[in-house]
Design an enzyme around this catalytic site. Structure first.
Site, mmCIF file in Angstrom:
data_model
loop_
_atom_site.group_PDB
_atom_site.id
_atom_site.type_symbol
_atom_site.label_atom_id
_atom_site.label_comp_id
_atom_site.label_asym_id
_atom_site.label_seq_id
_atom_site.Cartn_x
_atom_site.Cartn_y
_atom_site.Cartn_z
ATOM 1 N N HIS A 156 0.843 -1.204 0.000
ATOM 2 C CA HIS A 156 0.000 0.000 0.000
ATOM 3 C C HIS A 156 0.876 1.252 0.000
ATOM 4 C CE1 HIS A 156 -3.315 -2.693 1.159
ATOM 5 N NE2 HIS A 156 -4.111 -1.743 0.691
ATOM 6 N N LYS A 160 -0.563 4.842 4.571
ATOM 7 C CA LYS A 160 -1.414 3.880 5.293
ATOM 8 C C LYS A 160 -0.891 3.671 6.710
ATOM 9 C CE LYS A 160 -3.835 -0.505 4.862
ATOM 10 N NZ LYS A 160 -5.100 0.092 5.297
#
Ligand code: NAD
Length: 268
Positions: A156, A160
């Site tokens: 990600h 995040k």
């Protein structure tokens, strides 16, 4: 009848995407949008914030102010904020689609307690493709059984804040359920140093963070002589936003209870 939707976390990455997804969907309209209390955006136009032009919805800093103005809330914020919003929705019997991830077990049980008062949809990932992957993983794990080592990889973007991703954890749960294991007992979150040989039952997780990766997930089933990989790659948050809007439309027809995207897509 047009379904009225509210969005909390309207200024967030997902919030803005949701405002855009609602504007382009039939049968729904944005009737309220909430940002963090004290935000300088309070009073601004939600459509302008999302970059789609004025839509006449003024951003507010408190969900209480608009609780009578919508049928279903879509909440992609932070665990603490989501818990407060679920409480407000349960008191007002408003339905809620929850996208937030990173709940502790305690927070999750608190959240689930609201299902008697209202209808909740809770999914770690609202992308249709990921939900199809959950189904494929369950089937693959059933057939392959204990002969294959199972590992979950996810990547990600650098912003995040929780790891492994809610989707990776859900994949782990689906795999563990199919293999008759308890994820709490068999999960391995990262390896370092003299780890020893891989224990047969373990389900390993590998996390990568960086750049603008929207969300990659790959599950590997590995045996001597062959390997199967089931992968999903999200290239835009629109995949999650469209799924969440679809979930909101579906949830509007429910009075109470706990549901997820598998229910919405009829994959149960
Ligand atoms: P983000 O940080 O860009 O947005 C979160 C927003 O919530 C911020 O604008 C913040 O100001 C706002 N916020 C915090 N507390 C609030 C409150 N009390 N009231 C109103 N707004 C409040 O994060 P993001 O990338 O949009 O992700 C949000 C959450 O959604 C994360 O938990 C992420 O993991 C999750 N997510 C889930 C899916 C899914 O399909 N389930 C997909 C993408 C992201």
């Amino acid at each position: 009848m047009t379904i009225k939707l509210a969005v909390t976390g309207a200024a967030g990455r997902m919030g803005k995407m949701l405002i855009e997804a609602i504007a382009s969907a039939d049968g729904v309209e944005l009737s309220a949008a909430v940002v963090r209390a004290g935000s300088s955006l309070v009073g601004a136009d939600a459509g302008e914030l999302a970059g789609i032009g004025k839509n006449g919805v003024r951003l507010v800093g408190d969900l209480h102010e608009v609780v009578d103005d919508f049928d279903v809330l879509i909440d992609f914020t932070l665990p603490k904020a989501t818990l407060e919003n679920v409480g407000i929705c349960a008191d007002a019997h408003k339905k809620i689609v929850i996208g937030t991830t990173g709940f502790t077990d305690e927070q999750k049980s608190e959240l689930l307690a609201a299902q008697d008062a209202t209808a909740l949809c809770l999914s770690a990932n609202y992308a249709t493709g990921v939900n199809v992957c959950f189904k494929l993983l369950a089937q693959a794990a059933k057939v392959l059984g204990d002969d294959y080592d199972v590992e979950v990889y996810e990547a990600h973007h650098r912003h995040k804040v929780d790891a492994p991703s809610g989707t990776a954890l859900r994949m782990g749960e689906v795999l563990a359920d199919s293999l008759g294991r308890d994820l709490n007992q068999v999960a391995v979150y990262g390896r370092e140093g003299q780890t020893g040989a891989r224990a047969r039952d373990t389900i390993g997780f590998a996390t990568v963070r960086g750049g603008d990766v929207v969300g990659d997930h790959t599950v590997m089933f590995m045996a001597d002589g062959e390997r199967i990989e089931i992968s999903h790659k999200a290239s835009s948050r629109m995949a999650f936003a469209r799924g969440a809007v679809r979930a909101a439309e579906w949830l509007n027809g429910r009075k109470s209870g706990l549901f997820d995207m598998q229910d919405v897509l009829g994959l149960r």
